[in-house]
Write a protein that holds these residues in place. Structure first.
Motif, PDB file in Angstrom:
ATOM      1  N   TRP A 174       0.835  -1.198   0.000  1.00  0.00           N
ATOM      2  CA  TRP A 174       0.000   0.000   0.000  1.00  0.00           C
ATOM      3  C   TRP A 174       0.871   1.249   0.000  1.00  0.00           C
ATOM      4  CZ3 TRP A 174       0.359  -3.658   3.767  1.00  0.00           C
ATOM      5  CH2 TRP A 174       0.828  -3.273   5.019  1.00  0.00           C
ATOM      6  N   GLU A 183      -0.983   1.881  10.191  1.00  0.00           N
ATOM      7  CA  GLU A 183      -0.508   0.939   9.171  1.00  0.00           C
ATOM      8  C   GLU A 183      -0.959  -0.492   9.441  1.00  0.00           C
ATOM      9  OE1 GLU A 183       1.295   1.742   6.472  1.00  0.00           O
ATOM     10  OE2 GLU A 183       2.272   3.650   6.907  1.00  0.00           O
ATOM     11  N   TYR A 184      -0.916  -0.905  10.713  1.00  0.00           N
ATOM     12  CA  TYR A 184      -1.209  -2.302  11.029  1.00  0.00           C
ATOM     13  C   TYR A 184      -2.702  -2.602  10.881  1.00  0.00           C
ATOM     14  CZ  TYR A 184      -1.005  -6.814  13.421  1.00  0.00           C
ATOM     15  OH  TYR A 184      -1.094  -8.147  13.727  1.00  0.00           O
ATOM     16  N   TYR A 220      -3.346  -2.766   7.256  1.00  0.00           N
ATOM     17  CA  TYR A 220      -2.847  -4.022   6.694  1.00  0.00           C
ATOM     18  C   TYR A 220      -3.854  -5.145   6.941  1.00  0.00           C
ATOM     19  CZ  TYR A 220      -0.584  -8.568   6.902  1.00  0.00           C
ATOM     20  OH  TYR A 220      -0.325  -9.907   6.763  1.00  0.00           O
ATOM     21  N   ARG A 236      -5.860  -7.107   4.052  1.00  0.00           N
ATOM     22  CA  ARG A 236      -5.650  -8.553   3.944  1.00  0.00           C
ATOM     23  C   ARG A 236      -6.973  -9.307   4.105  1.00  0.00           C
ATOM     24  NH1 ARG A 236      -2.961 -11.190   8.995  1.00  0.00           N
ATOM     25  NH2 ARG A 236      -4.918 -10.377   9.773  1.00  0.00           N
ATOM     26  N   VAL A 274       6.387  -6.561   6.343  1.00  0.00           N
ATOM     27  CA  VAL A 274       5.109  -6.944   6.973  1.00  0.00           C
ATOM     28  C   VAL A 274       5.364  -7.708   8.266  1.00  0.00           C
ATOM     29  CG1 VAL A 274       3.035  -8.375   6.694  1.00  0.00           C
ATOM     30  CG2 VAL A 274       3.770  -6.887   4.836  1.00  0.00           C
TER      31      VAL A 274
END
Lengths: 240, 261
Positions: free
Chosen positions: A64, A105-106, A109, A113, A196
């Motif tokens: 991203w 960010e996490y 993510y 996902r 990641v």
């Protein structure tokens, strides 16, 4: 600057190179009517085409970027389209590039996902092994005869990702041509995996002792990871 | 005749073949597998959950990796790399699909040897859920269970819908079947249950045995020379021709109210 600037640039070079060689074809996003089913099981006898069988190279990447690098709605295919494949099993890479506003960010993510994991299409089985970035898909004979293509799969993924409110743009790259052309993506893929995993470790373990951490080299290279670490550490200290 | 204790949420049927060691569970499982193979009922998942892995031998299915191998591989990969629960579940699903040996409409999965020491509760739960989730995509799942009540106790067969209790003509074997039924009543949400008497001389012997128990009798299976021959020659039961034992299983299990009702 973003977490994936370097691998994104390398993937962009790869795509541009394939278009330059004339070995890539482009499809536009076409809205797909979801025909959702659970995570399917397609046995060998019902399989029309296998992509990324465990005995073949495969890669699945999710990157991203808060900038403007992602070309929204573009689906690039390097290699034969699914209905035109002459072999019953092909190597496979699926690269998803997402543009948007990623405040955490996490969390982003995980949302991205989960959105890709939840894409369920009739006559299409997919399994991923995140630790190896492997992806293994089966397209049923029936779905293949019905025209299940890279454009349908790519559009479904784009559609699922764009349901997230922080996503502005999605671009997809599929590679079905050869083992070598999938393995050409190993360099950026390995970097994405390291980034990641470092991100997951930071958030899941909340351990900020860099001397003990196996991802210290990754954080040294990717400045944004260190910034996330500093932010998390400050938040934790604020909580105490 | 079978005991009907209500409907389960899913239409997928999960049959567990249980009983005392040595009563012929694996042979019965192999005979049912043979009947379900290419019979038009849809996809069938056969799970060899007995550590002795006899069902794999009876069907000539020798998978290179088992569920227990997957467990070890996942533990190894988690030690090496950071992951979270969603990715862990995805990894388990991938590897479970990888170890399914399929041929025609039949998928075969071997659970393997007992688990190594150590507490991996989350992973064990994921593995159980992965088998359950996998089996939900098969019209029928057949589990050749470990002897006795241990697997029922560990709730590894929580999703079983049909409990097939196997006994030979020994009263002791019927008593073990009764014990399994008692444990299963608490641990398993099954909807159908019944007793199959294996290696009986005739119907009278089976009826006499079942009269000494409250387990509903599904039927009886005779000693069979063709089955014996296939066993002694280690031939795949998937190639077994019509024979008295096979037809007895067909009428007792597949065509009775137990499975078709």
């Amino acid at each position: 600057m973003g977490l994936f600037d370097q691998p994104l640039a390398e993937i962009r070079d790869y795509i541009d190179g394939k278009y330059g060689e004339g070995s890539a074809q482009e499809f536009p996003f076409t809205p797909v009517i979801p025909r959702a089913e659970g995570a399917q099981v397609i046995l060998s006898e019902d399989t029309g085409l296998e992509l990324g069988n465990p005995g073949m190279p495969s890669r699945t990447l999710l990157l991203w970027d808060a900038g403007e690098s992602v070309r929204d709605g573009r689906i690039t295919l390097v290699g034969p389209d699914f209905p035109a494949a002459s072999a019953s099993s092909l190597p496979f890479a699926q690269i998803l590039m997402v543009g948007g506003d990623f405040s955490d960010e996490y969390d982003c993510y995980r949302d991205l996902r989960d959105a890709t994991y939840n894409v369920r299409l009739r006559g299409f089985m997919t399994r991923v092994f995140p630790g190896r970035q492997s992806i293994w898909c089966r397209v049923s004979k029936e779905a293949l005869a019905g025209g299940f293509s890279a454009q349908v799969l790519g559009s479904s993924l784009i559609q699922a990702l764009k349901k997230l409110d922080f996503v502005r743009s999605v671009e997809v790259l599929f590679v079905t041509s050869s083992r070598e052309e999938v393995e050409e993506l190993s360099g950026p893929a390995d970097k994405v995996l390291d980034i990641v995993e470092a991100l997951i470790k930071m958030y899941e373990e909340m351990n900020f002792d860099c001397e003990e951490c196996e991802y210290v080299d990754v954080c040294d290279e990717v400045v944004e990871l260190r910034q996330i670490r500093d932010k998390l550490k400050a938040e934790r200290e604020g909580d105490e | 005749m079978s005991e009907d204790v209500g409907e389960t949420a899913s239409s997928a049927k999960v049959i567990a073949v249980c009983g005392k060691g040595g009563v012929g569970k694996t042979t019965i499982s192999a005979l049912i597998s043979r009947l379900l193979y290419e019979d038009g009922r849809g996809k069938v998942l056969v799970v060899d959950a007995d550590p002795a892995v006899g069902l794999g031998m009876a069907l000539n299915r020798f998978p290179e990796r088992t569920v227990n191998d997957v467990r070890k591989e996942i533990i190894g990969s988690v030690r090496e790399r950071s992951t979270d629960s969603v990715d862990l579940a995805a990894s388990v699903d991938y590897k479970m699909m990888e170890i399914v040996m399929d041929s025609g409409n039949l998928g075969f999965l071997s659970v393997g040897r007992p688990e190594e020491e150590g507490c991996y509760c989350q992973l064990n739960t994921l593995l159980r859920e992965a088998i359950e989730s996998l089996s939900a995509h098969f019209e029928v799942t057949l589990i050749d269970a470990e002897a006795g009540v241990e697997q029922i106790n560990r709730r590894v067969m929580r999703s079983v819908t049909h409990l097939l209790l196997v006994s030979d003509t020994a009263l002791k074997a019927v008593r073990v079947a009764e014990s399994i039924r008692k444990v299963a009543a608490d641990a398993v949400n099954y909807s159908k249950m019944g007793l199959l008497v294996n290696r009986a001389r005739d119907e009278e012997e089976a009826l006499h045995l079942s009269s000494r128990s409250d387990l509903p009798l599904l039927g009886w299976i005779p000693e069979d020379e063709t089955v014996r021959e296939f066993d002694s020659e280690a031939r795949s039961f998937l190639e077994l021709p019509s024979c008295p034992a096979l037809e007895a299983v067909r009428s007792s299990v597949l065509q009775s109210g137990f499975l078709s009702g």
